[in-house]
Design an enzyme around this catalytic site. Structure first.
Site, short mmCIF file in Angstrom:
data_model
loop_
_atom_site.label_atom_id
_atom_site.label_comp_id
_atom_site.label_asym_id
_atom_site.label_seq_id
_atom_site.Cartn_x
_atom_site.Cartn_y
_atom_site.Cartn_z
N VAL A 1 61.97 -31.92 90.52
CA VAL A 1 61.84 -31.69 89.08
C VAL A 1 60.73 -32.66 88.68
O VAL A 1 60.96 -33.86 88.55
CB VAL A 1 63.16 -31.96 88.33
CG1 VAL A 1 62.97 -31.79 86.82
CG2 VAL A 1 64.28 -31.03 88.83
N PRO A 2 59.50 -32.15 88.55
CA PRO A 2 58.30 -32.98 88.61
C PRO A 2 57.99 -33.81 87.36
O PRO A 2 56.98 -33.61 86.68
CB PRO A 2 57.20 -31.96 88.89
CG PRO A 2 57.69 -30.72 88.23
CD PRO A 2 59.18 -30.72 88.44
N CYS A 3 58.80 -34.82 87.11
CA CYS A 3 58.56 -35.70 85.97
C CYS A 3 57.28 -36.53 86.17
O CYS A 3 56.71 -37.02 85.20
CB CYS A 3 59.76 -36.60 85.72
SG CYS A 3 60.33 -37.51 87.15
N HIS A 4 56.84 -36.66 87.41
CA HIS A 4 55.62 -37.43 87.69
C HIS A 4 54.37 -36.75 87.11
O HIS A 4 53.33 -37.38 87.00
CB HIS A 4 55.46 -37.65 89.20
CG HIS A 4 55.36 -36.39 90.00
ND1 HIS A 4 56.49 -35.68 90.39
CD2 HIS A 4 54.29 -35.70 90.46
CE1 HIS A 4 56.10 -34.62 91.07
NE2 HIS A 4 54.78 -34.61 91.13
#
Length: 166
Positions: A133-136
């Site tokens: 879950v690409p919070c970066h």
């Protein structure tokens, strides 16, 4: 103190350090780097690296590390917990393609709350499933790296990996 009920967990090695993966009876619930902010601490669940959802998460991570800009294989069902607002933010994160970035304010506007950039940032910081879950992929208004629960060097490495051709 962790209050979630996890059904299984495993430890995995990644190019950016060891991670813990945890599932509930509903799906993938956590993927944390060691020492990451908001890590739940010790998980009371059996070590089951062969659990189907853990294996599916590991396959997605393996694909991510081998070709960071490529689409991932199907993720296991997600059981992220959180408030309705956090859920909405985390769903928005899933829509950010590899190699792309969004600003906190852009996500707030997309979610119908253009003045809620800080609330988006708080929800992004609590994302329990790092990398997948690409919070970066979320940055500050000026495009700067403005925090990552796993540490800014990891955020930079993830973004750098995604910007290289696979």
């Amino acid at each position: 103190m962790n209050t979630r009920r996890f059904a299984a967990q495993a430890r995995i090695d990644t190019p950016l350090g060891p991670m813990t993966v945890a599932v509930t009876t509903q799906g993938l619930a956590g993927l944390w780097f060691d020492g990451q902010a908001h890590h739940p601490g010790p998980i009371e669940a059996p070590l089951q690296p062969s659990h189907p959802w853990i294996r599916q998460a590991q396959a997605a991570l393996a694909r991510y590390w081998s070709a960071p800009g490529a689409p991932l294989p199907a993720l296991p069902p997600l059981d992220l917990g959180g408030t309705p607002w956090q859920q909405a933010v985390w769903q928005a994160l899933l829509a950010i393609p590899p190699g792309h970035r969004r600003r906190y304010g852009e996500l707030a506007a997309q979610l119908g709350r253009p003045r809620a950039a800080r609330a988006v940032g708080a929800a992004v910081g609590r994302n329990p499933v790092s990398v997948l879950v690409p919070c970066h992929r979320v940055t500050g208004q000026d495009g700067s790296l403005t925090g990552y629960a796993g540490g800014l060097p990891r955020k930079q490495a993830l973004l750098d990996g995604e910007s290289r051709p696979s």
